[in-house]
Design a protein around this motif. Sequence first.
Motif, PDB file in Angstrom:
ATOM      1  N   LEU A 518       0.891  -1.300  -0.012  1.00 47.85           N
ATOM      2  CA  LEU A 518       0.039  -0.063  -0.109  1.00 47.85           C
ATOM      3  C   LEU A 518       0.902   1.179   0.171  1.00 47.85           C
ATOM      4  O   LEU A 518       0.586   2.104  -0.724  1.00 47.85           O
ATOM      5  N   ARG A 519       1.879   1.247   0.771  1.00 46.35           N
ATOM      6  CA  ARG A 519       3.048   2.375   0.827  1.00 46.35           C
ATOM      7  C   ARG A 519       3.503   2.752  -0.611  1.00 46.35           C
ATOM      8  O   ARG A 519       3.624   3.830  -1.005  1.00 46.35           O
ATOM      9  N   ASP A 520       3.923   1.612  -1.088  1.00 44.58           N
ATOM     10  CA  ASP A 520       4.471   1.821  -2.498  1.00 44.58           C
ATOM     11  C   ASP A 520       3.492   2.487  -3.608  1.00 44.58           C
ATOM     12  O   ASP A 520       3.902   3.325  -4.586  1.00 44.58           O
ATOM     13  N   GLU A 521       2.240   1.693  -3.417  1.00 45.11           N
ATOM     14  CA  GLU A 521       1.244   2.219  -4.456  1.00 45.11           C
ATOM     15  C   GLU A 521       0.698   3.576  -4.153  1.00 45.11           C
ATOM     16  O   GLU A 521       0.806   4.466  -5.157  1.00 45.11           O
ATOM     17  N   TYR A 522       0.685   3.942  -2.926  1.00 44.57           N
ATOM     18  CA  TYR A 522       0.049   5.288  -2.546  1.00 44.57           C
ATOM     19  C   TYR A 522       1.229   6.423  -2.879  1.00 44.57           C
ATOM     20  O   TYR A 522       1.053   7.482  -2.992  1.00 44.57           O
ATOM     21  N   ARG A 523       2.432   5.954  -2.644  1.00 42.15           N
ATOM     22  CA  ARG A 523       3.602   6.837  -2.911  1.00 42.15           C
ATOM     23  C   ARG A 523       3.665   7.307  -4.394  1.00 42.15           C
ATOM     24  O   ARG A 523       3.888   8.503  -4.764  1.00 42.15           O
ATOM     25  N   GLY A 524       3.481   6.351  -5.149  1.00 38.43           N
ATOM     26  CA  GLY A 524       3.282   6.518  -6.662  1.00 38.43           C
ATOM     27  C   GLY A 524       2.269   7.263  -6.992  1.00 38.43           C
ATOM     28  O   GLY A 524       2.468   8.420  -7.667  1.00 38.43           O
ATOM     29  N   ASN A 525       0.922   7.228  -6.420  1.00 34.15           N
ATOM     30  CA  ASN A 525      -0.006   8.110  -6.642  1.00 34.15           C
ATOM     31  C   ASN A 525       0.176   9.604  -6.120  1.00 34.15           C
ATOM     32  O   ASN A 525      -0.415  10.505  -6.658  1.00 34.15           O
ATOM     33  N   HIS A 526       0.901   9.460  -5.000  1.00 35.81           N
ATOM     34  CA  HIS A 526       1.142  11.008  -4.529  1.00 35.81           C
ATOM     35  C   HIS A 526       1.840  11.873  -5.533  1.00 35.81           C
ATOM     36  O   HIS A 526       1.483  13.057  -5.619  1.00 35.81           O
ATOM     37  N   TYR A 527       2.982  11.328  -5.988  1.00 36.15           N
ATOM     38  CA  TYR A 527       3.780  11.896  -7.032  1.00 36.15           C
ATOM     39  C   TYR A 527       2.788  12.469  -7.947  1.00 36.15           C
ATOM     40  O   TYR A 527       3.157  13.895  -8.775  1.00 36.15           O
ATOM     41  N   VAL A 528       2.169  11.546  -8.709  1.00 37.48           N
ATOM     42  CA  VAL A 528       1.238  12.061  -9.813  1.00 37.48           C
ATOM     43  C   VAL A 528       0.342  13.175  -9.349  1.00 37.48           C
ATOM     44  O   VAL A 528       0.115  14.191 -10.384  1.00 37.48           O
ATOM     45  N   ARG A 529       0.037  13.213  -8.088  1.00 33.31           N
ATOM     46  CA  ARG A 529      -1.040  13.880  -7.725  1.00 33.31           C
ATOM     47  C   ARG A 529      -0.389  15.343  -7.441  1.00 33.31           C
ATOM     48  O   ARG A 529      -0.781  16.666  -7.745  1.00 33.31           O
TER      49      ARG A 529
END
Length: 579
Positions: A518-529
């Motif tokens: 979850l951390r890896d997935e959400y970290r990627g989403n964060h940089y996109v946002r």
Amino acid sequence: MNYSFFDFLQLIGALGIFIFGMKIFSEGLQNIAGSRLKGILSGMTRNRFTGVLTGFGTTAITQSSTTTTVMAVSFVNAGLLTFVESTGVIMGANIGTTITAWIVALFGFKMKITPIAIAMIGIFFAFLFSKNSRWRNIAETMVGFGILFIGLEFIKNGVPDIRSNPEILAFLDMFTGYGYFSLVLFVIIGTVLTLLMQSSSAATAVTLVMLFEGWISFPIAAAMVLGENIGTTVTANLAAMVGNVHAKRAARFHFLFNIIGVIWMMASIYFVLDAIDWAVQTFTNNPISVLSDDPAARSNATLALSLFHTSFNVLNVIILFAFVPQLVRLVEYLQPDSGSDEDNFHLRYISAGVMTSPNLSIEQAQKEIQQFADVLEKMHDSVNELLFDPKAAREKLMERIQKYEQATDQFEIEISDYLVSISERTHLEHDLTERMRFMQTMINDMERIADIYFQISKLLERMHETKSAWPEVATAEIEQMMIAVRDVITNMHLNVAMDPQEVDLDHAIVLENEVDKLRDEYRGNHYVRLENGDYSPRAGVTFIDVLNRLERIADHVLNVNESAAGRRLKAMRILGQNR
């Protein structure tokens, strides 16, 4: 008078040898029983009757009613026993503690056991250095048994002969010439003697010697024994002053139970003493005589006193057994609960100090670690409320989280100190030493988890003060992350309550890997946002900071689970992360 101060010091030294032997004997028995004592208490106290049997059996094994009472109180705190069930254990412990008097009366006065005791020490002394822990514990028990009776022989030899020192009898006659009031006076003397010695068994042994040597009459000795039954409860009440409400209630119940017993026994003392005299004459064909030149007649008096001691405690249990619910209500009235303990965290199980058995001491420490895990669960829920409840009283939540963090700091220090004191005061087997080391690393990781939750709360409060906000999708991701971390924390709480071999590390690794994913997935989403300008840089920094800190909590939790299992599985962790 032919008795010098040096003779008195020799008597005190003999008493010291006796108490030392009793201590070693008791510790050896407890080490042999080990963790089985926990199973006995937790598995055989389903009602008051089996509680009495359990208390008797446990005290007979440990030769310490205090140990039995402390274990019972700790199980009440842990929810394994109800308060009413614990009263049965305490009543049984009262009966079990009379076995010491029988051992002393039978072996110390009825037969010449000193040569046997010395031979026993000679046989088992070498096994004290054995690498086999069971043989070492058996040797410790037998050596303690031998020292106990050598000390008793020294006491008998150190007590001045009443015929050579008639001044002693004249002195005691000053206090024995008041009839019934003399008995009341010696009840008080027996209580004080127990308080001074901090051991009812040692006080009873001294009373037996005084009776055997003719210093005191049988009724006076019986009164002293009654006082010793009160004295042992006073010691427990003093120890419970630093304990919680459950410890205080158990100690108050013990005191009330024994004081009521002494009151009714004093009301019927002459009838009971006549019955004891009749029983002894019937079975031995000898009267109770303490001034006879025949040692057999004098030793009958010591047997009679042991019979009186046991009869009193058995009759007290029989008479008061049906009134336990009323006594419990009285104790709860006298010692009311101060209110909810939800936010009042303190050590519950180890406040009475290190127990004589290392196994039991470590069990107590493990219960405190379970309480530590309970605080971490509450911290998680408070941070969760801070995150997602817009109506939450934020100031109170912040105060509560800070209070939790301060409590965990204190937990770490005090549990660590307790574990160190176990190793300093007792000889530990390799397995126990390893378990204690893992417990030390466990509480260190748990304290770091509390620090991280506190840091997250401060990040969220700064975000609230600057009126920063996350988009709904980011909030939903943190919510999922909090759910995953809560699962990890809940699993940890279960594991720290288990024996090392019962901990399922595979499941713990699966839960920790889920947090990593979850951390890896959400970290990627964060940089996109962040690149799309979906939230401010300040809010974005707070998001990634909270995300990373939650993942760090999961890492520390896995460390705790590994410590609870008694092994490190770094390779398994790496393997799990690569899957």
